[in-house]
Design a protein around this motif. Structure first.
Motif, mmCIF file in Angstrom:
data_model
loop_
_atom_site.group_PDB
_atom_site.id
_atom_site.type_symbol
_atom_site.label_atom_id
_atom_site.label_comp_id
_atom_site.label_asym_id
_atom_site.label_seq_id
_atom_site.Cartn_x
_atom_site.Cartn_y
_atom_site.Cartn_z
ATOM 1 N N MET A 1 21.326 -35.223 25.306
ATOM 2 C CA MET A 1 20.007 -35.821 25.227
ATOM 3 C C MET A 1 19.042 -34.957 26.038
ATOM 4 N N ASN A 2 17.823 -34.815 25.536
ATOM 5 C CA ASN A 2 16.854 -34.046 26.312
ATOM 6 C C ASN A 2 15.849 -34.970 26.998
ATOM 7 N N VAL A 3 15.091 -34.400 27.901
ATOM 8 C CA VAL A 3 14.149 -35.158 28.729
ATOM 9 C C VAL A 3 13.145 -35.922 27.873
ATOM 10 N N GLU A 4 12.672 -35.293 26.801
ATOM 11 C CA GLU A 4 11.654 -35.926 25.954
ATOM 12 C C GLU A 4 12.118 -37.275 25.404
ATOM 13 N N GLN A 5 13.403 -37.425 25.172
ATOM 14 C CA GLN A 5 13.933 -38.676 24.643
ATOM 15 C C GLN A 5 14.018 -39.778 25.699
ATOM 16 N N ALA A 6 14.015 -39.413 26.972
ATOM 17 C CA ALA A 6 14.184 -40.396 28.043
ATOM 18 C C ALA A 6 12.907 -40.697 28.817
ATOM 19 N N MET A 7 11.967 -39.792 28.827
ATOM 20 C CA MET A 7 10.772 -39.902 29.673
ATOM 21 C C MET A 7 9.800 -40.974 29.185
ATOM 22 N N HIS A 8 8.908 -41.369 30.111
ATOM 23 C CA HIS A 8 7.747 -42.175 29.738
ATOM 24 C C HIS A 8 6.722 -41.203 29.169
ATOM 25 N N LYS A 9 6.323 -41.419 27.940
ATOM 26 C CA LYS A 9 5.384 -40.505 27.299
ATOM 27 C C LYS A 9 3.948 -40.829 27.689
ATOM 28 N N GLY A 10 3.100 -39.827 27.572
ATOM 29 C CA GLY A 10 1.670 -40.041 27.744
ATOM 30 C C GLY A 10 1.221 -40.280 29.167
ATOM 31 N N ALA A 11 1.851 -39.647 30.119
ATOM 32 C CA ALA A 11 1.423 -39.804 31.513
ATOM 33 C C ALA A 11 0.009 -39.262 31.666
ATOM 34 N N SER A 12 -0.783 -39.970 32.420
ATOM 35 C CA SER A 12 -2.133 -39.484 32.683
ATOM 36 C C SER A 12 -2.178 -38.967 34.112
ATOM 37 N N CYS A 13 -3.176 -38.151 34.380
ATOM 38 C CA CYS A 13 -3.289 -37.607 35.731
ATOM 39 C C CYS A 13 -4.705 -37.838 36.246
ATOM 40 N N VAL A 14 -4.863 -37.618 37.531
ATOM 41 C CA VAL A 14 -6.169 -37.765 38.162
ATOM 42 C C VAL A 14 -6.678 -36.392 38.575
ATOM 43 N N SER A 15 -7.968 -36.320 38.765
ATOM 44 C CA SER A 15 -8.618 -35.101 39.233
ATOM 45 C C SER A 15 -8.340 -34.920 40.722
ATOM 46 N N PRO A 16 -8.343 -33.689 41.221
ATOM 47 C CA PRO A 16 -8.159 -33.482 42.657
ATOM 48 C C PRO A 16 -9.296 -34.077 43.481
ATOM 49 N N ASP A 17 -10.424 -34.372 42.845
ATOM 50 C CA ASP A 17 -11.564 -34.964 43.542
ATOM 51 C C ASP A 17 -11.585 -36.492 43.471
ATOM 52 N N ALA A 18 -10.568 -37.077 42.846
ATOM 53 C CA ALA A 18 -10.506 -38.537 42.736
ATOM 54 C C ALA A 18 -10.337 -39.159 44.121
ATOM 55 N N PRO A 19 -11.114 -40.203 44.422
ATOM 56 C CA PRO A 19 -10.957 -40.885 45.713
ATOM 57 C C PRO A 19 -9.584 -41.553 45.825
ATOM 58 N N VAL A 20 -8.995 -41.526 47.010
ATOM 59 C CA VAL A 20 -7.674 -42.115 47.181
ATOM 60 C C VAL A 20 -7.674 -43.620 46.918
ATOM 61 N N ALA A 21 -8.780 -44.284 47.174
ATOM 62 C CA ALA A 21 -8.843 -45.722 46.890
ATOM 63 C C ALA A 21 -8.683 -45.976 45.393
ATOM 64 N N GLU A 22 -9.272 -45.117 44.587
ATOM 65 C CA GLU A 22 -9.132 -45.229 43.126
ATOM 66 C C GLU A 22 -7.678 -45.000 42.708
ATOM 67 N N ILE A 23 -7.028 -44.059 43.349
ATOM 68 C CA ILE A 23 -5.625 -43.759 43.037
ATOM 69 C C ILE A 23 -4.737 -44.940 43.433
ATOM 70 N N ALA A 24 -4.996 -45.530 44.573
ATOM 71 C CA ALA A 24 -4.216 -46.689 45.014
ATOM 72 C C ALA A 24 -4.397 -47.860 44.037
ATOM 73 N N ARG A 25 -5.627 -48.062 43.565
ATOM 74 C CA ARG A 25 -5.870 -49.131 42.575
ATOM 75 C C ARG A 25 -5.114 -48.850 41.279
ATOM 76 N N LEU A 26 -5.090 -47.594 40.856
ATOM 77 C CA LEU A 26 -4.355 -47.213 39.649
ATOM 78 C C LEU A 26 -2.862 -47.494 39.818
ATOM 79 N N MET A 27 -2.325 -47.147 40.982
ATOM 80 C CA MET A 27 -0.909 -47.408 41.252
ATOM 81 C C MET A 27 -0.606 -48.908 41.184
ATOM 82 N N LYS A 28 -1.484 -49.693 41.757
ATOM 83 C CA LYS A 28 -1.285 -51.146 41.744
ATOM 84 C C LYS A 28 -1.388 -51.695 40.328
ATOM 85 N N LYS A 29 -2.429 -51.293 39.619
ATOM 86 C CA LYS A 29 -2.668 -51.799 38.257
ATOM 87 C C LYS A 29 -1.508 -51.460 37.327
#
Length: 139
Positions: A1-29
């Protein structure tokens, strides 16, 4: 089996300028413990809940003035979507990480591979080895 078959698809990322409070809210949500950081469509880092606790809060930094770039882990460890799941597991064991960003052949983020994904797609033996490796105390 390869990684593509097991992974969560469509991961999104944040900008390096994103405020940490926004990142914490994303983690919680989204009930996630790690968020990739991308710049110019390329993976440049990762922020985990541990990064927020150890690099931000324990240093007394003002969360309102800190960005992803201030707290992210650089020199990111990743795997490729066409890699075998066994190779990804050995990388996770070696680096003692619970999550890996997954990139494609164009070096673009396409998903995340987590300990949970491994437990659902790999043998009990491999899953158990990984849990034992990543659960070891940090030196």
């Amino acid at each position: 089996m390869n990684v593509e078959q097991a992974m969560h698809k469509g991961a999104s990322c944040v900008s390096p300028d994103a405020p940490v409070a926004e990142i914490a809210r994303l983690m919680k949500k989204d009930d996630i413990g790690a968020v990739p950081v991308c710049e110019n469509d390329h993976l440049i880092g990762m922020i985990t809940d541990r990064d927020l606790a150890l690099r931000l809060l324990s240093n007394g930094a003002d969360p309102k003035s800190q960005t992803a770039r201030d707290v992210m882990t650089k020199g990111i460890i990743y795997c490729r979507s066409d890699q075998s799941i066994e190779d990804a597991i050995h990388l996770m064991e070696d680096k003692k990480v619970r999550r890996l960003p997954v990139i494609n052949d164009k070096k673009r983020l396409v998903g995340m591979l987590s300990l949970s994904d491994i437990s659902h797609h790999a043998s009990r033996e491999l899953s158990g080895e990984l849990v034992q490796a990543v659960a070891m105390p940090h030196a």
